[in-house]
Design an enzyme around this catalytic site. Sequence first.
Site, PDB file in Angstrom:
ATOM      1  N   ASP A 161       1.511 -15.282   7.395  1.00 43.53           N
ATOM      2  CA  ASP A 161       1.140 -16.686   7.155  1.00 43.53           C
ATOM      3  C   ASP A 161       1.352 -17.063   5.694  1.00 43.53           C
ATOM      4  OD1 ASP A 161       0.468 -17.060   9.786  1.00 43.53           O
ATOM      5  OD2 ASP A 161      -1.705 -16.969   9.476  1.00 43.53           O
TER       6      ASP A 161
ATOM      7  N   TYR B 122      11.178   8.980   1.317  1.00 45.13           N
ATOM      8  CA  TYR B 122      11.163   7.883   0.341  1.00 45.13           C
ATOM      9  C   TYR B 122      11.901   8.200  -0.967  1.00 45.13           C
ATOM     10  CZ  TYR B 122       7.636   6.077   3.534  1.00 45.13           C
ATOM     11  OH  TYR B 122       6.985   5.626   4.658  1.00 45.13           O
TER      12      TYR B 122
ATOM     13  N   ARG C  12      12.281   5.629  12.965  1.00 44.10           N
ATOM     14  CA  ARG C  12      11.035   6.390  12.809  1.00 44.10           C
ATOM     15  C   ARG C  12      10.090   6.129  13.997  1.00 44.10           C
ATOM     16  NH1 ARG C  12       8.794   5.499   6.960  1.00 44.10           N
ATOM     17  NH2 ARG C  12       7.566   7.322   7.575  1.00 44.10           N
TER      18      ARG C  12
ATOM     19  N   HIS D   3       4.089  -4.060   9.550  1.00 51.52           N
ATOM     20  CA  HIS D   3       4.034  -3.824  10.991  1.00 51.52           C
ATOM     21  C   HIS D   3       2.929  -4.606  11.699  1.00 51.52           C
ATOM     22  CE1 HIS D   3       6.844  -0.816   9.816  1.00 51.52           C
ATOM     23  NE2 HIS D   3       5.940  -0.064   9.206  1.00 51.52           N
TER      24      HIS D   3
ATOM     25  N   GLU E  81      12.721  -8.823   2.185  1.00 51.91           N
ATOM     26  CA  GLU E  81      11.821  -7.718   2.555  1.00 51.91           C
ATOM     27  C   GLU E  81      12.607  -6.418   2.444  1.00 51.91           C
ATOM     28  OE1 GLU E  81      10.297  -8.184   6.531  1.00 51.91           O
ATOM     29  OE2 GLU E  81       9.292  -6.225   6.514  1.00 51.91           O
TER      30      GLU E  81
ATOM     31  N   ARG F 152       5.138  10.911  -2.752  1.00 50.76           N
ATOM     32  CA  ARG F 152       4.840  10.776  -1.332  1.00 50.76           C
ATOM     33  C   ARG F 152       6.103  11.053  -0.504  1.00 50.76           C
ATOM     34  NH1 ARG F 152       4.410   4.788   1.302  1.00 50.76           N
ATOM     35  NH2 ARG F 152       3.824   5.414   3.406  1.00 50.76           N
TER      36      ARG F 152
ATOM     37  N   ASN G  13       8.211  -5.133  -0.650  1.00 43.18           N
ATOM     38  CA  ASN G  13       8.061  -4.018   0.282  1.00 43.18           C
ATOM     39  C   ASN G  13       6.589  -4.018   0.680  1.00 43.18           C
ATOM     40  OD1 ASN G  13       7.748  -1.701   1.723  1.00 43.18           O
ATOM     41  ND2 ASN G  13       9.041  -0.448   0.386  1.00 43.18           N
TER      42      ASN G  13
ATOM     43  N   HIS H 186      12.631  -2.209   2.929  1.00 48.85           N
ATOM     44  CA  HIS H 186      12.034  -0.946   3.362  1.00 48.85           C
ATOM     45  C   HIS H 186      12.952   0.174   2.913  1.00 48.85           C
ATOM     46  CE1 HIS H 186       8.804  -2.733   5.608  1.00 48.85           C
ATOM     47  NE2 HIS H 186       9.672  -3.634   6.034  1.00 48.85           N
ATOM     48  N   ILE H 187      12.394   1.122   2.224  1.00 49.19           N
ATOM     49  CA  ILE H 187      13.174   2.233   1.680  1.00 49.19           C
ATOM     50  C   ILE H 187      13.753   3.070   2.827  1.00 49.19           C
ATOM     51  CG2 ILE H 187      12.999   4.360   0.309  1.00 49.19           C
ATOM     52  CD1 ILE H 187      10.600   2.909  -1.156  1.00 49.19           C
ATOM     53  N   SER H 188      12.918   3.351   3.791  1.00 52.23           N
ATOM     54  CA  SER H 188      13.356   4.166   4.935  1.00 52.23           C
ATOM     55  C   SER H 188      13.866   3.256   6.048  1.00 52.23           C
ATOM     56  CB  SER H 188      12.174   4.997   5.457  1.00 52.23           C
ATOM     57  OG  SER H 188      11.144   4.138   5.945  1.00 52.23           O
TER      58      SER H 188
ATOM     59  N   ARG I  82       6.525   1.613  13.835  1.00 54.92           N
ATOM     60  CA  ARG I  82       7.235   1.052  12.673  1.00 54.92           C
ATOM     61  C   ARG I  82       8.391   0.138  13.087  1.00 54.92           C
ATOM     62  NH1 ARG I  82       5.169   4.126   8.299  1.00 54.92           N
ATOM     63  NH2 ARG I  82       4.638   6.219   8.990  1.00 54.92           N
TER      64      ARG I  82
ATOM     65  N   ALA J 215       3.045  -0.547   5.133  1.00 55.77           N
ATOM     66  CA  ALA J 215       2.661  -0.618   6.552  1.00 55.77           C
ATOM     67  C   ALA J 215       2.193  -2.009   6.972  1.00 55.77           C
ATOM     68  CB  ALA J 215       1.575   0.421   6.838  1.00 55.77           C
TER      69      ALA J 215
ATOM     70  N   PRO K 264       0.789  -1.222   0.000  1.00 53.57           N
ATOM     71  CA  PRO K 264       0.000   0.000   0.000  1.00 53.57           C
ATOM     72  C   PRO K 264       0.828   1.283   0.000  1.00 53.57           C
ATOM     73  CG  PRO K 264      -0.273  -1.228   2.060  1.00 53.57           C
ATOM     74  CD  PRO K 264       0.453  -2.119   1.114  1.00 53.57           C
ATOM     75  N   ASN K 265       0.359   2.207  -0.792  1.00 52.75           N
ATOM     76  CA  ASN K 265       0.900   3.575  -0.912  1.00 52.75           C
ATOM     77  C   ASN K 265       2.208   3.664  -1.682  1.00 52.75           C
ATOM     78  OD1 ASN K 265      -1.224   4.860   0.659  1.00 52.75           O
ATOM     79  ND2 ASN K 265      -0.374   3.715   2.377  1.00 52.75           N
TER      80      ASN K 265
HETATM   81  C1  DQA Z   1       8.026   1.506   4.127  1.00 49.61           C
HETATM   82  C2  DQA Z   1       7.995   1.794   5.621  1.00 49.61           C
HETATM   83  C3  DQA Z   1       6.605   1.598   6.189  1.00 49.61           C
HETATM   84  O1  DQA Z   1       6.601   1.925   7.571  1.00 49.61           O
HETATM   85  C4  DQA Z   1       5.626   2.508   5.492  1.00 49.61           C
HETATM   86  O2  DQA Z   1       4.315   2.257   5.968  1.00 49.61           O
HETATM   87  C5  DQA Z   1       5.680   2.392   4.001  1.00 49.61           C
HETATM   88  C6  DQA Z   1       6.991   2.319   3.373  1.00 49.61           C
HETATM   89  C7  DQA Z   1       9.414   1.814   3.521  1.00 49.61           C
HETATM   90  O3  DQA Z   1       9.637   1.392   2.403  1.00 49.61           O
HETATM   91  O4  DQA Z   1      10.228   2.495   4.142  1.00 49.61           O
HETATM   92  O5  DQA Z   1       4.678   2.449   3.317  1.00 49.61           O
HETATM   93  O6  DQA Z   1       7.777   0.122   3.922  1.00 49.61           O
END
Ligand code: DQA
Length: 152
Positions: free
Chosen positions: A92, A28, A112, A85, A103, A23, A79, A105-107, A116, A82, A15-16
Amino acid sequence: MADAFQPYLLLINGPNLNRLGQRDPNTYGTETLADVERRVRQVAQAAGVDVRAFQSNSEGELIDILQREGPEAMGIIINPGAYAHYSYALRDCLADLSTPIVEVHISNVHRREPFRHQLVLSSVVTGQVVGLGTLGYELAAQYLLQVGTRSR
Ligand code: DQA
């Protein structure tokens, strides 16, 4: 004669992440999701491997894609946004796969907000790349191309 199986990496963004580039660029970066997908494709194609890329804002859709495309993939880059978390359903689903999984995560989520810091998929993935920006996807691809073997 049946077509030869073409190996592929599965690239999943949750998502997102369709909003990458617009964003919160301070967190990011400015690369778009299309840029990320192109970069991973370049790395994979140099090794003769395809990339099947998907993004969804829905947990169920991500699970459907992973169930369908995950078992035959050479490796999975995910990725989860959220969902990382708190999604036990995604956990599963990943636990049910024997495919190597990275896995991303960009950040650096550990620097943070406290919510997170919990990553519920950690124990069911092969490894994680956290906080290295969008370069993390490319590094994940390089790893999977070296170690990934087609499961089964
Ligand atoms: C993220 C970190 C997550 O906490 C956040 O909800 C994202 C992006 C990252 O790539 O840093 O949507 O997965």
